[in-house]
Design a protein around this motif. Structure first.
Motif, PDB file in Angstrom:
ATOM      1  N   ALA A  54      38.372  45.662  25.943  1.00 59.73           N
ATOM      2  CA  ALA A  54      37.876  45.347  27.287  1.00 59.73           C
ATOM      3  C   ALA A  54      37.803  43.837  27.489  1.00 59.73           C
ATOM      4  O   ALA A  54      38.162  43.325  28.548  1.00 59.73           O
ATOM      5  N   TRP A  55      37.352  43.116  26.464  1.00 59.91           N
ATOM      6  CA  TRP A  55      37.275  41.659  26.574  1.00 59.91           C
ATOM      7  C   TRP A  55      38.674  41.079  26.742  1.00 59.91           C
ATOM      8  O   TRP A  55      38.893  40.207  27.573  1.00 59.91           O
ATOM      9  N   ASP A  56      39.638  41.576  25.960  1.00 59.18           N
ATOM     10  CA  ASP A  56      41.017  41.086  26.064  1.00 59.18           C
ATOM     11  C   ASP A  56      41.584  41.322  27.458  1.00 59.18           C
ATOM     12  O   ASP A  56      42.233  40.447  28.032  1.00 59.18           O
ATOM     13  N   GLU A  57      41.342  42.503  28.019  1.00 56.39           N
ATOM     14  CA  GLU A  57      41.850  42.815  29.363  1.00 56.39           C
ATOM     15  C   GLU A  57      41.198  41.907  30.403  1.00 56.39           C
ATOM     16  O   GLU A  57      41.865  41.405  31.303  1.00 56.39           O
ATOM     17  N   GLY A  58      39.894  41.705  30.283  1.00 54.13           N
ATOM     18  CA  GLY A  58      39.200  40.832  31.233  1.00 54.13           C
ATOM     19  C   GLY A  58      39.659  39.396  31.112  1.00 54.13           C
ATOM     20  O   GLY A  58      39.844  38.697  32.111  1.00 54.13           O
ATOM     21  N   PHE A  59      39.854  38.919  29.901  1.00 52.23           N
ATOM     22  CA  PHE A  59      40.309  37.555  29.686  1.00 52.23           C
ATOM     23  C   PHE A  59      41.701  37.352  30.256  1.00 52.23           C
ATOM     24  O   PHE A  59      41.975  36.358  30.930  1.00 52.23           O
TER      25      PHE A  59
ATOM     26  N   ALA B  87      46.913  36.413  40.137  1.00 50.45           N
ATOM     27  CA  ALA B  87      47.341  37.563  40.922  1.00 50.45           C
ATOM     28  C   ALA B  87      46.745  38.867  40.386  1.00 50.45           C
ATOM     29  O   ALA B  87      46.757  39.889  41.089  1.00 50.45           O
ATOM     30  N   ALA B  88      46.185  38.859  39.203  1.00 49.90           N
ATOM     31  CA  ALA B  88      45.651  40.076  38.602  1.00 49.90           C
ATOM     32  C   ALA B  88      44.248  40.366  39.135  1.00 49.90           C
ATOM     33  O   ALA B  88      43.522  39.462  39.541  1.00 49.90           O
ATOM     34  N   VAL B  89      43.907  41.623  39.151  1.00 52.14           N
ATOM     35  CA  VAL B  89      42.574  42.044  39.562  1.00 52.14           C
ATOM     36  C   VAL B  89      41.782  42.301  38.273  1.00 52.14           C
ATOM     37  O   VAL B  89      42.193  43.107  37.438  1.00 52.14           O
ATOM     38  N   ASN B  90      40.663  41.608  38.121  1.00 53.79           N
ATOM     39  CA  ASN B  90      39.845  41.788  36.936  1.00 53.79           C
ATOM     40  C   ASN B  90      38.924  42.993  37.161  1.00 53.79           C
ATOM     41  O   ASN B  90      38.009  42.937  37.991  1.00 53.79           O
ATOM     42  N   PRO B  91      39.112  44.075  36.451  1.00 55.36           N
ATOM     43  CA  PRO B  91      38.282  45.272  36.663  1.00 55.36           C
ATOM     44  C   PRO B  91      36.857  45.105  36.144  1.00 55.36           C
ATOM     45  O   PRO B  91      36.015  45.953  36.383  1.00 55.36           O
ATOM     46  N   TYR B  92      36.553  44.028  35.450  1.00 57.48           N
ATOM     47  CA  TYR B  92      35.232  43.832  34.868  1.00 57.48           C
ATOM     48  C   TYR B  92      34.366  42.857  35.636  1.00 57.48           C
ATOM     49  O   TYR B  92      33.373  42.375  35.151  1.00 57.48           O
ATOM     50  N   ARG B  93      34.762  42.536  36.877  1.00 64.93           N
ATOM     51  CA  ARG B  93      33.952  41.634  37.718  1.00 64.93           C
ATOM     52  C   ARG B  93      33.438  42.377  38.920  1.00 64.93           C
ATOM     53  O   ARG B  93      33.979  43.259  39.437  1.00 64.93           O
TER      54      ARG B  93
END
Length: 88
Positions: free
Chosen positions: A70-75, A82-88
């Protein structure tokens, strides 16, 4: 019908083999050519407790891996405008 407590149980890289004392089992690695490995003897409740500890350790490790992923995906999402951060 043979007594199932007298049968060997193969579990991945090792096996549980009953001892002459029906209350204990010996865990030994599968034989490797040229090695004489000894085993560890314990009661059935000892092996059940060991299995529960292994399952608990696996559960903890999977939880840590999931948090790391999850941390890697958010980072990665935070670095890409252009990416949407699903953890914000």
């Amino acid at each position: 019908m043979p007594d199932p407590r007298a049968s060997r149980i193969d579990v991945g890289p090792f096996h549980l083999e009953p001892t002459p004392d029906a209350a204990t089992w010996t865990a030994a690695p599968r034989s490797v050519t040229g090695s004489a490995a000894s085993g560890v003897t314990g009661g059935w409740s000892d092996w059940v407790a060991f299995a529960q500890r292994v399952l608990r350790a696996d559960e903890l490790w999977r939880g840590l891996e999931a948090r790391g992923d999850a941390w890697d995906e958010g980072f990665a999402a935070a670095r890409d405008a252009a990416a949407v951060n699903p953890y914000r």
